[in-house]
Write a protein that holds these residues in place. Structure first.
Motif, PDB file in Angstrom:
ATOM      1  N   ILE A  34       0.880  -1.163   0.000  1.00 22.16           N
ATOM      2  CA  ILE A  34       0.000   0.000   0.000  1.00 22.16           C
ATOM      3  C   ILE A  34       0.920   1.216   0.000  1.00 22.16           C
ATOM      4  O   ILE A  34       1.691   1.422   0.936  1.00 22.16           O
ATOM      5  N   MET A  35       0.861   2.007  -1.077  1.00 26.80           N
ATOM      6  CA  MET A  35       1.768   3.141  -1.248  1.00 26.80           C
ATOM      7  C   MET A  35       0.982   4.440  -1.334  1.00 26.80           C
ATOM      8  O   MET A  35      -0.067   4.492  -1.981  1.00 26.80           O
ATOM      9  N   VAL A  36       1.491   5.473  -0.696  1.00 30.66           N
ATOM     10  CA  VAL A  36       0.833   6.777  -0.700  1.00 30.66           C
ATOM     11  C   VAL A  36       1.815   7.823  -1.207  1.00 30.66           C
ATOM     12  O   VAL A  36       2.933   7.933  -0.693  1.00 30.66           O
ATOM     13  N   HIS A  37       1.400   8.576  -2.223  1.00 32.04           N
ATOM     14  CA  HIS A  37       2.174   9.711  -2.726  1.00 32.04           C
ATOM     15  C   HIS A  37       1.380  10.975  -2.399  1.00 32.04           C
ATOM     16  O   HIS A  37       0.279  11.167  -2.928  1.00 32.04           O
ATOM     17  N   THR A  38       1.936  11.815  -1.565  1.00 36.68           N
ATOM     18  CA  THR A  38       1.199  13.002  -1.140  1.00 36.68           C
ATOM     19  C   THR A  38       2.146  14.192  -1.066  1.00 36.68           C
ATOM     20  O   THR A  38       3.274  14.136  -1.522  1.00 36.68           O
ATOM     21  N   GLY A  39       1.666  15.306  -0.526  1.00 34.30           N
ATOM     22  CA  GLY A  39       2.472  16.513  -0.428  1.00 34.30           C
ATOM     23  C   GLY A  39       2.038  17.576  -1.413  1.00 34.30           C
ATOM     24  O   GLY A  39       1.254  17.321  -2.336  1.00 34.30           O
ATOM     25  N   ASP A  40       2.577  18.801  -1.231  1.00 37.53           N
ATOM     26  CA  ASP A  40       2.161  19.928  -2.072  1.00 37.53           C
ATOM     27  C   ASP A  40       3.021  20.095  -3.326  1.00 37.53           C
ATOM     28  O   ASP A  40       2.792  20.992  -4.125  1.00 37.53           O
ATOM     29  N   GLY A  41       3.994  19.222  -3.502  1.00 34.47           N
ATOM     30  CA  GLY A  41       4.872  19.319  -4.668  1.00 34.47           C
ATOM     31  C   GLY A  41       4.374  18.508  -5.855  1.00 34.47           C
ATOM     32  O   GLY A  41       3.529  17.620  -5.722  1.00 34.47           O
ATOM     33  N   LYS A  42       4.904  18.827  -7.021  1.00 38.69           N
ATOM     34  CA  LYS A  42       4.551  18.113  -8.252  1.00 38.69           C
ATOM     35  C   LYS A  42       5.209  16.733  -8.272  1.00 38.69           C
ATOM     36  O   LYS A  42       6.289  16.556  -7.729  1.00 38.69           O
ATOM     37  N   GLY A  43       4.542  15.773  -8.907  1.00 36.00           N
ATOM     38  CA  GLY A  43       5.164  14.478  -9.123  1.00 36.00           C
ATOM     39  C   GLY A  43       4.433  13.292  -8.538  1.00 36.00           C
ATOM     40  O   GLY A  43       4.861  12.155  -8.719  1.00 36.00           O
ATOM     41  N   LYS A  44       3.336  13.524  -7.853  1.00 34.95           N
ATOM     42  CA  LYS A  44       2.618  12.416  -7.205  1.00 34.95           C
ATOM     43  C   LYS A  44       2.007  11.473  -8.245  1.00 34.95           C
ATOM     44  O   LYS A  44       2.269  10.266  -8.230  1.00 34.95           O
ATOM     45  N   SER A  45       1.207  12.034  -9.128  1.00 33.87           N
ATOM     46  CA  SER A  45       0.622  11.214 -10.192  1.00 33.87           C
ATOM     47  C   SER A  45       1.696  10.732 -11.155  1.00 33.87           C
ATOM     48  O   SER A  45       1.666   9.584 -11.615  1.00 33.87           O
ATOM     49  N   SER A  46       2.651  11.604 -11.465  1.00 34.10           N
ATOM     50  CA  SER A  46       3.717  11.231 -12.403  1.00 34.10           C
ATOM     51  C   SER A  46       4.449   9.990 -11.931  1.00 34.10           C
ATOM     52  O   SER A  46       4.740   9.081 -12.720  1.00 34.10           O
ATOM     53  N   SER A  47       4.740   9.924 -10.643  1.00 29.77           N
ATOM     54  CA  SER A  47       5.421   8.759 -10.096  1.00 29.77           C
ATOM     55  C   SER A  47       4.536   7.525 -10.170  1.00 29.77           C
ATOM     56  O   SER A  47       5.003   6.430 -10.498  1.00 29.77           O
ATOM     57  N   GLY A  48       3.249   7.714  -9.864  1.00 31.12           N
ATOM     58  CA  GLY A  48       2.321   6.592  -9.965  1.00 31.12           C
ATOM     59  C   GLY A  48       2.250   6.030 -11.372  1.00 31.12           C
ATOM     60  O   GLY A  48       2.269   4.811 -11.579  1.00 31.12           O
ATOM     61  N   PHE A  49       2.193   6.913 -12.360  1.00 27.97           N
ATOM     62  CA  PHE A  49       2.149   6.455 -13.747  1.00 27.97           C
ATOM     63  C   PHE A  49       3.483   5.865 -14.180  1.00 27.97           C
ATOM     64  O   PHE A  49       3.524   4.988 -15.058  1.00 27.97           O
ATOM     65  N   GLY A  50       4.552   6.305 -13.572  1.00 28.06           N
ATOM     66  CA  GLY A  50       5.838   5.675 -13.840  1.00 28.06           C
ATOM     67  C   GLY A  50       5.823   4.209 -13.426  1.00 28.06           C
ATOM     68  O   GLY A  50       6.353   3.337 -14.133  1.00 28.06           O
ATOM     69  N   MET A  51       5.187   3.912 -12.285  1.00 26.54           N
ATOM     70  CA  MET A  51       5.074   2.522 -11.852  1.00 26.54           C
ATOM     71  C   MET A  51       4.146   1.725 -12.759  1.00 26.54           C
ATOM     72  O   MET A  51       4.361   0.526 -12.987  1.00 26.54           O
ATOM     73  N   ILE A  52       3.111   2.396 -13.289  1.00 27.38           N
ATOM     74  CA  ILE A  52       2.251   1.721 -14.266  1.00 27.38           C
ATOM     75  C   ILE A  52       3.071   1.273 -15.479  1.00 27.38           C
ATOM     76  O   ILE A  52       2.937   0.146 -15.970  1.00 27.38           O
ATOM     77  N   MET A  53       3.968   2.131 -15.951  1.00 28.97           N
ATOM     78  CA  MET A  53       4.805   1.761 -17.096  1.00 28.97           C
ATOM     79  C   MET A  53       5.762   0.631 -16.732  1.00 28.97           C
ATOM     80  O   MET A  53       6.048  -0.245 -17.553  1.00 28.97           O
ATOM     81  N   ARG A  54       6.240   0.626 -15.493  1.00 24.60           N
ATOM     82  CA  ARG A  54       7.082  -0.488 -15.054  1.00 24.60           C
ATOM     83  C   ARG A  54       6.291  -1.790 -15.095  1.00 24.60           C
ATOM     84  O   ARG A  54       6.802  -2.834 -15.503  1.00 24.60           O
ATOM     85  N   CYS A  55       5.056  -1.736 -14.615  1.00 20.32           N
ATOM     86  CA  CYS A  55       4.211  -2.934 -14.630  1.00 20.32           C
ATOM     87  C   CYS A  55       4.028  -3.448 -16.052  1.00 20.32           C
ATOM     88  O   CYS A  55       4.142  -4.654 -16.306  1.00 20.32           O
ATOM     89  N   ILE A  56       3.751  -2.540 -16.969  1.00 19.53           N
ATOM     90  CA  ILE A  56       3.583  -2.941 -18.368  1.00 19.53           C
ATOM     91  C   ILE A  56       4.864  -3.580 -18.884  1.00 19.53           C
ATOM     92  O   ILE A  56       4.839  -4.610 -19.557  1.00 19.53           O
TER      93      ILE A  56
END
Length: 203
Positions: A34-56
């Motif tokens: 269970i992973m949480v990406h949070t905070g006021d900085g940019k990159g939360k979704s970007s990192s999540g989608f990076g893992m999606i590409m790793r999965c693919i």
């Protein structure tokens, strides 16, 4: 001088590798995180989608359930739907950011629909990774019940299924149950200087 520096560096790396090898002998468990990406900085979704590409890339079937963003035409949505639809299921639940919809009842209904889809994807034995993009926003505004979400993740998520939840202001209850928490910190952002969101960077 150079030979001495190289020798010192090589010896330091040898000791580091030996320490690392000992450390890794104790890291033998596997589990769905269970992973949480949070905070006021940019990159939360970007990192999540990076893992999606790793999965693919690893031939791991995966799914995205996108909350809040609605019909935003993002690069990742276009790429995944047009080129990787078989490898990654992509669902959108929501009609836009809350300040755009200005309809709390509709936002709640959309979030609840997204959570229903999310549960189905997490429970699907074929799916190994689920990205719940911007679900933290839905939780922050109490569109979803945080206790229901955390209870499901703890009690019903399959043992080897990974789930990543993104968005600002992640609730303490979610941080408590997470295996991995990353906080993106804002240092500087072009939006503050009047620069709009850029294709390929934010969309």
């Amino acid at each position: 001088m150079t030979d001495d520096i190289n020798a010192q560096h090589n010896e330091k790396m040898r000791r580091l590798k030996a320490q690392r090898d000992v450390l890794m002998t104790h890291k033998t468990q596997e589990k769905g995180l269970i992973m949480v990406h949070t905070g006021d900085g940019k990159g939360k979704s970007s990192s999540g989608f990076g893992m999606i590409m790793r999965c693919i890339g690893r031939s791991m079937p995966c799914a995205v359930v996108q909350f809040i963003k609605g019909n935003w035409e993002t690069g990742e949505k276009t790429l995944l739907r047009e080129h990787f639809a078989e490898e990654c299921r992509f669902f959108v639940s929501g009609e836009g950011f809350t300040w755009e919809t200005q309809d709390r009842a509709a936002d709640i209904a959309a979030a609840e629909n997204g959570w229903k889809i999310a549960q189905e994807q997490i429970l699907d034995p074929e799916i190994q990774f689920v990205l719940l993009d911007e679900i933290n926003i839905a939780l922050r505004y109490d569109y979803l019940d945080i206790d229901e979400v955390t209870r499901f993740l703890l009690e019903q998520k399959p043992h080897m299924t990974h789930v990543c939840l993104t968005g600002r202001n992640a609730k303490p209850e979610l941080l408590e149950i997470a295996d991995l928490v990353t906080e993106m910190k804002l240092i500087k952002h072009p939006f503050r200087d009047g620069i709009m969101a850029q294709n390929g960077v934010e969309m």
